[in-house]
Design an enzyme around this catalytic site. Structure first.
Site, PDB file in Angstrom:
ATOM      1  N   GLU A 271       0.806  -1.222   0.000  1.00  0.00           N
ATOM      2  CA  GLU A 271       0.000   0.000   0.000  1.00  0.00           C
ATOM      3  C   GLU A 271       0.839   1.271   0.000  1.00  0.00           C
ATOM      4  O   GLU A 271       0.480   2.247  -0.653  1.00  0.00           O
ATOM      5  CB  GLU A 271      -0.970   0.011   1.192  1.00  0.00           C
ATOM      6  CG  GLU A 271      -2.171  -0.916   1.035  1.00  0.00           C
ATOM      7  CD  GLU A 271      -1.925  -2.337   1.504  1.00  0.00           C
ATOM      8  OE1 GLU A 271      -0.753  -2.645   1.860  1.00  0.00           O
ATOM      9  OE2 GLU A 271      -2.867  -3.146   1.519  1.00  0.00           O
TER      10      GLU A 271
ATOM     11  N   HIS B   2     -11.525  -4.976  10.380  1.00  0.00           N
ATOM     12  CA  HIS B   2     -12.172  -4.927   9.062  1.00  0.00           C
ATOM     13  C   HIS B   2     -13.560  -4.312   9.121  1.00  0.00           C
ATOM     14  O   HIS B   2     -14.385  -4.581   8.256  1.00  0.00           O
ATOM     15  CB  HIS B   2     -12.306  -6.343   8.467  1.00  0.00           C
ATOM     16  CG  HIS B   2     -11.019  -6.976   8.027  1.00  0.00           C
ATOM     17  ND1 HIS B   2     -10.111  -7.493   8.898  1.00  0.00           N
ATOM     18  CD2 HIS B   2     -10.505  -7.181   6.787  1.00  0.00           C
ATOM     19  CE1 HIS B   2      -9.086  -7.999   8.223  1.00  0.00           C
ATOM     20  NE2 HIS B   2      -9.302  -7.818   6.939  1.00  0.00           N
TER      21      HIS B   2
HETATM   22  C1  TPP Z   1      -2.377  -4.371   4.764  1.00  0.00           C
HETATM   23  C2  TPP Z   1      -3.428  -5.232   4.145  1.00  0.00           C
HETATM   24  N1  TPP Z   1      -3.688  -5.100   2.829  1.00  0.00           N
HETATM   25  C3  TPP Z   1      -4.621  -5.854   2.242  1.00  0.00           C
HETATM   26  C4  TPP Z   1      -5.327  -6.774   2.968  1.00  0.00           C
HETATM   27  C5  TPP Z   1      -6.413  -7.593   2.300  1.00  0.00           C
HETATM   28  N2  TPP Z   1      -6.001  -8.986   2.125  1.00  0.00           N
HETATM   29  C6  TPP Z   1      -6.335  -9.941   3.013  1.00  0.00           C
HETATM   30  S1  TPP Z   1      -5.667 -11.424   2.649  1.00  0.00           S
HETATM   31  C7  TPP Z   1      -4.927 -10.794   1.266  1.00  0.00           C
HETATM   32  C8  TPP Z   1      -4.073 -11.684   0.420  1.00  0.00           C
HETATM   33  C9  TPP Z   1      -2.951 -12.236   1.185  1.00  0.00           C
HETATM   34  O1  TPP Z   1      -2.188 -13.051   0.375  1.00  0.00           O
HETATM   35  P1  TPP Z   1      -1.027 -13.900   0.977  1.00  0.00           P
HETATM   36  O2  TPP Z   1      -0.147 -13.059   1.819  1.00  0.00           O
HETATM   37  O3  TPP Z   1      -0.384 -14.623  -0.136  1.00  0.00           O
HETATM   38  O4  TPP Z   1      -1.779 -14.911   1.968  1.00  0.00           O
HETATM   39  P2  TPP Z   1      -2.876 -16.006   1.601  1.00  0.00           P
HETATM   40  O5  TPP Z   1      -4.197 -15.358   1.677  1.00  0.00           O
HETATM   41  O6  TPP Z   1      -2.552 -16.544   0.265  1.00  0.00           O
HETATM   42  O7  TPP Z   1      -2.736 -17.034   2.686  1.00  0.00           O
HETATM   43  C10 TPP Z   1      -5.212  -9.447   1.101  1.00  0.00           C
HETATM   44  C11 TPP Z   1      -4.747  -8.609  -0.002  1.00  0.00           C
HETATM   45  C12 TPP Z   1      -5.054  -6.873   4.343  1.00  0.00           C
HETATM   46  N3  TPP Z   1      -5.729  -7.725   5.140  1.00  0.00           N
HETATM   47  N4  TPP Z   1      -4.110  -6.103   4.908  1.00  0.00           N
END
Ligand code: TPP
Ligand code: MG
Lengths: 322, 345
Positions: B72, B141
């Site tokens: 971000e 959230h």
């Molecule tokens: C700072 C932040 N940005 C965006 C999100 C929204 N978000 C939640 S899970 C996710 C994807 C995460 O991907 P990864 O780190 O690969 O973990 P996975 O879900 O694949 O286990 C996003 C973008 C968040 N929770 N926090």
């Protein structure tokens, strides 16, 4: 690696899967006919870890309750592998007063000080607190380590990079785990990350970096053994990235229309069962017995959760301050 | 009576959800102005977690609609930099709750560059973000946090409650030469997978039109008390007003639509008429919007009031997960009715 250890890894994975299958069932059971994320006994976002159990089982096999784990928004497999009481976990997910956080936290916010476990819904933000836990262990003269988990998507967040540098600089007893399940919601690793391996990034920050290419629980176990022993011996932090697999949606209700890899996925649990059977460690009867045993523990936990009271609205202001 | 200001556009009978109205606004501006582009997490193939960008990738392609890494700070700063160079980015922060990881880019850069440059540099961008709770998404959230953004000089803040305003405010936000924080409540989007207010589907003119930033809207006229609110709470307040009308209490309901600039005149005009003010705010109570509105009246003329100002806001606790707790802090219709009765008592 001895037979008992291998059997233990299998059992941990089965218990985690069994718990999540039960969550899956109950989560969707009362959201029909019009699917409403806020409805039912388990409302809200639900991120399940099915397919990623090898990572948690392989790492946590080397930990005791005195070691810390900071997990992600997808925390159940690590919580269970690190020994969280299934009843307290289930009760929290069902939003009950008897849950870990007395219904205040929910499934992304599990805090269990008895096993130094925490998790966060904010991406990569579990890495920095692990540094502090490791720092405290070091200063308190303890032999404990802190394990911090993120997904591969999180590895593009500033907190990830700052944490790697600080951990290496101060030689903290931390082990960083990256669960590379190829996806961050709908964005693939290749569309988000400029290089192929986070082990390379780790090396560039002065950590020991390893990448395990095949979601193998024994591969994770081996790598984690070395990393955790080094951390305990004061030899500094490591990072282990595991190529794992997200068998289900990012969260429940995710239609996964963006996904083109669904028919190539390998479920690591039956695969490991086959391996253990061919090595003469498991039999079909044992497989059945382990599944039944897990299911009965999970059923007990769900029973406890569902029969527990909801928090009282009058006490909503409790615990803002100590 | 519901008064929606349609003077700036032809009256329409076509009905869209708030999400579709937002997307239509973005799409028409992208058509008109090649410097407009969209970036953020899952805004491409996924179409935005809350459907704020559905179909834009298919229509405008990957050079104008870009999925970002989960970085971000980097992409918020990128939006600022691109805006400085004359583009008009629309950057999505998936949930407002995630501002913590990139706030420096927002409040120390995006918000202050115009001032620090003595007006020589402009930052025309839209930061759109999902807010609000009510579906057990827990403390990280479910927040609204508009008071936090409104507190920072240099950011305009708009908060639509319905499809018509969603499109018009989006177009105004894109055309504005300032950074505009556009905060949409998940509960007003009309998403098929979340409980929705019937007013999340409403008439939206097809032609592009602007809803002026900084103008509140009187969505119900009444003589006994003024309920000032915004976003999803507007709908709860309207429902509460219907209920209160049956009990002989005639409420005027004001939908602020913008926090910065704040339409102080609209609030004062209504309070001069009713003599009573109830602020309904899904953000935290202390140091925020509700206190600001009380100050507006107190600083102008406290004698306008026949009863003390009353506030119904989140009582300074993190948003709890468990439904029994969450609904004890959210400004529901029932809680608005009780609060209004206390004001009249
Ligand atoms: C700072 C932040 N940005 C965006 C999100 C929204 N978000 C939640 S899970 C996710 C994807 C995460 O991907 P990864 O780190 O690969 O973990 P996975 O879900 O694949 O286990 C996003 C973008 C968040 N929770 N926090
Ligand atoms: Mg991932």
């Amino acid at each position: 690696m001895d037979n008992l250890t291998r059997l233990g890894l299998y059992k941990t994975m089965v218990l985690s899967r069994s718990f999540e299958e039960a969550i899956l069932r109950d989560y969707h059971a009362d959201k029909k006919p019009a699917w409403d994320i806020g409805a039912g006994l388990i409302p809200g976002e639900m991120h399940l870890s099915a397919g990623q159990e090898p990572v948690a089982a392989g790492v946590c096999a080397h930990l005791t309750a005195d070691d810390a784990v900071t997990a992600t928004h997808r925390p159940h497999h690590f919580a269970i592998a690190h020994g969280m009481d299934l009843k307290l976990l289930a009760a929290e997910i069902f939003g009950r007063e008897t849950g870990l956080g007395k219904g205040r936290g929910g499934h992304m916010h599990l805090f269990d000080p008895s096993i130094h476990f925490s998790c966060s819904g904010i991406i990569a933000e579990g890495y920095p607190p692990a540094l502090g836990q490791a720092f405290a262990f070091q200063h308190q003269g303890k032999n404990s380590v802190a394990v911090a988990v993120t997904g591969e998507g999180a590895a593009n967040q500033g907190a990830f990079h700052e944490s790697l540098n600080l951990a290496a600089l101060w030689k903290l007893p931390v082990v960083f785990i990256v669960e590379d399940n190829d996806w961050a919601i709908s964005v693939s690793r290749d569309a988000s990350t400029s290089i192929r391996s986070n082990a390379v990034r780790a090396t560039s920050y002065g950590l020991r970096g390893t990448r395990i290419q095949d979601n193998s629980v024994e591969g994770v176990w081996d790598a984690a053994k070395t990393a955790i022993e080094r951390a305990r011996a004061g030899e500094g932090p490591s990072l282990i990235e595991v190529q794992t697999v997200r068998l289900w949606g990012h969260f429940e209700g995710d239609a996964q229309a963006y996904r083109n890899d669904l028919d190539t996925l390998i479920d690591p649990i039956p695969a490991y069962a086959n391996q253990l059977e061919s090595d003469g460690i498991l039999t079909p009867e044992l497989v059945k017995g382990i599944a039944e045993d897990a299911k009965s523990r999970v059923d007990d936990a769900f029973e406890y959760a569902k029969s527990s009271p909801f928090p009282s609205a009058a006490e909503v202001g409790n615990y803002v301050f100590a | 009576m519901v008064l929606i200001d349609t003077s700036s556009a032809s009256v329409s009978t076509r009905r869209l959800t708030t999400a579709k109205a937002m997307v239509e606004g973005i799409s028409q501006e992208m058509e008109r102005d090649p410097s407009v582009f969209v970036l953020g997490e899952d805004v491409g193939a996924y179409g935005g977690i809350f459907s704020s960008t559905t179909g834009l990738l298919e229509r405008f392609g990957p050079h104008r609609v870009m999925d970002t890494p989960i970085s971000e700070t980097a992409f918020m700063g990128l939006a600022t930099g691109a805006a400085v160079e004359g583009m008009r980015p629309i950057v999505e922060l998936m949930f407002v709750d995630f501002f913590g990881v990139c706030m420096d880019q927002i409040y120390n850069h995006m918000a202050k560059i115009h001032y620090e440059s003595g007006g020589n540099v402009k930052v025309p961008l839209v930061l759109m973000t999902a807010v609000g709770g009510g579906y057990s998404d827990g403390a990280q959230h479910s927040q609204c946090l508009w008071g936090t953004f409104a507190h920072m000089p240099g950011l305009k803040v708009v908060v639509p409650s319905n499809p018509f305003d969603a499109k018009g405010l989006m177009i105004s936000a894109i055309r504005d030469d300032n950074p505009v924080v556009y905060m949409f409540h998940k509960g007003v989007m009309g998403l098929p997978w979340m409980a929705k207010n019937p007013r999340s589907l409403g008439p939206v003119p097809e032609k592009p039109y602007e809803v002026p930033i900084g103008k509140a809207s009187v969505v119900r006229t009444g003589k006994d008390m003024t309920i000032v609110t915004l976003s999803l709470s507007v709908h709860h307040a309207l429902d509460a007003a219907d209920d209160l009308a049956q009990q002989g209490i005639d409420c005027e309901v004001i939908d602020l639509r913008s926090l910065v600039p704040l339409d102080r005149e609209a609030v004062l005009e209504s309070v001069s008429k009713t003599g009573r003010l109830l602020v309904v705010d899904e953000d935290y109570q202390s140091f925020g919007l509700s206190g600001e509105l009380a100050a507006v009246v107190a600083e102008t003329d406290p004698r306008l009031l026949k009863a003390p100002v009353s506030r119904l806001a989140i009582p300074d606790v993190p948003i709890p997960y468990s439904r029994t707790l969450e609904y004890a802090v959210l400004p529901t219709m029932e809680r608005i009715v009780s609060a209004a009765k206390r004001v009249m008592a």
